[in-house]
Design a protein around this motif. Sequence first.
Motif, PDB file in Angstrom:
ATOM      1  N   PHE A  55      31.779  32.105  35.133  1.00  0.00           N
ATOM      2  CA  PHE A  55      31.279  31.749  36.198  1.00  0.00           C
ATOM      3  C   PHE A  55      32.341  31.847  37.446  1.00  0.00           C
ATOM      4  N   ASP A  56      32.163  32.623  38.311  1.00  0.00           N
ATOM      5  CA  ASP A  56      32.921  32.676  39.601  1.00  0.00           C
ATOM      6  C   ASP A  56      32.134  32.050  40.810  1.00  0.00           C
ATOM      7  N   PRO A  57      32.335  30.892  41.285  1.00  0.00           N
ATOM      8  CA  PRO A  57      31.801  30.197  42.311  1.00  0.00           C
ATOM      9  C   PRO A  57      31.443  30.907  43.462  1.00  0.00           C
ATOM     10  N   ALA A  58      32.406  32.112  43.731  1.00  0.00           N
ATOM     11  CA  ALA A  58      31.995  33.213  45.052  1.00  0.00           C
ATOM     12  C   ALA A  58      30.697  34.025  44.340  1.00  0.00           C
ATOM     13  N   LYS A  59      30.430  34.086  43.107  1.00  0.00           N
ATOM     14  CA  LYS A  59      29.060  34.915  42.656  1.00  0.00           C
ATOM     15  C   LYS A  59      28.312  34.396  41.662  1.00  0.00           C
ATOM     16  N   ALA A  61      25.528  34.089  41.089  1.00  0.00           N
ATOM     17  CA  ALA A  61      24.332  34.725  40.664  1.00  0.00           C
ATOM     18  C   ALA A  61      24.517  35.784  39.458  1.00  0.00           C
ATOM     19  N   ALA A  62      25.779  36.030  39.377  1.00  0.00           N
ATOM     20  CA  ALA A  62      26.363  36.830  38.346  1.00  0.00           C
ATOM     21  C   ALA A  62      26.808  36.052  37.047  1.00  0.00           C
ATOM     22  N   ALA A  63      26.715  34.805  37.074  1.00  0.00           N
ATOM     23  CA  ALA A  63      27.290  33.944  36.152  1.00  0.00           C
ATOM     24  C   ALA A  63      26.492  34.238  34.809  1.00  0.00           C
ATOM     25  N   LYS A  64      27.222  34.070  33.634  1.00  0.00           N
ATOM     26  CA  LYS A  64      26.499  33.994  32.317  1.00  0.00           C
ATOM     27  C   LYS A  64      27.154  32.782  31.442  1.00  0.00           C
ATOM     28  N   ALA A  65      26.206  32.301  30.383  1.00  0.00           N
ATOM     29  CA  ALA A  65      26.702  31.286  29.720  1.00  0.00           C
ATOM     30  C   ALA A  65      25.804  31.476  28.491  1.00  0.00           C
ATOM     31  N   THR A  66      26.397  31.230  27.437  1.00  0.00           N
ATOM     32  CA  THR A  66      26.064  31.098  25.886  1.00  0.00           C
ATOM     33  C   THR A  66      26.518  29.827  25.241  1.00  0.00           C
ATOM     34  N   PHE A  67      25.703  29.009  24.668  1.00  0.00           N
ATOM     35  CA  PHE A  67      26.354  27.843  23.932  1.00  0.00           C
ATOM     36  C   PHE A  67      25.562  27.769  22.437  1.00  0.00           C
ATOM     37  N   VAL A 106      21.127  31.979  37.236  1.00  0.00           N
ATOM     38  CA  VAL A 106      21.947  30.598  38.162  1.00  0.00           C
ATOM     39  C   VAL A 106      21.924  30.865  39.626  1.00  0.00           C
ATOM     40  N   LYS A 107      21.231  29.760  40.114  1.00  0.00           N
ATOM     41  CA  LYS A 107      20.655  29.626  41.601  1.00  0.00           C
ATOM     42  C   LYS A 107      21.514  28.535  42.382  1.00  0.00           C
TER      43      LYS A 107
END
Length: 183
Positions: A55-59, A61-67, A106-107
């Motif tokens: 997660f980059d707050p500047a980008k 929309a490119a964030a990814k997460a898996t839990f 991520v929106k």
Amino acid sequence: MKRIALALALAATFSAHAVEYTQVQPEKSAINFVYKQMGVAVDGKFKRFASQLNFDPAKPAAAKATFDVELASVDTGAPEGDDEVAGKPWFNTKAFPTARFVSGSVKPLGGNRYEVAGQLTIKGKTQDVVVPATFTAQGKTGVFDGAFTIRRADFSIGEGTWAKFDIVANDVQIKFRITASAK
């Protein structure tokens, strides 16, 4: 001289936003849940999970997460409750040891608020979910807070005599606080 100062200011601004949070700190994170049993709110939590986060707050929309949440790590506050919930009618942890959330998008909503759409899989059943979350940067650490509600029947949590909602309500609220450090 003004150009150099402007260039330095822009570089400092850019580098301040170029932080990517990737290392989840489980000891500073929590995944909790609340449901109602005979109309009374009951809290629980999961003690163990694994994750992958970018997660980059500047980008955003490119964030990814898996839990991946280890369902047998459930803590209902009572050992007999933990054993009951791990059993076949509820989580059936022998056949389905983990619940998994995978983000799809991520929106950004403004004001450090985000809407994370993804898929949640529990007991082999996958549902689309939208997770509202906030993010607060604290230096090289960032904290994500959020909550969303699932319906346990959508995942066959509570089968047989527990499929009805007269004792245990259908809605289960999931609350989380995820702390991650930047790489």
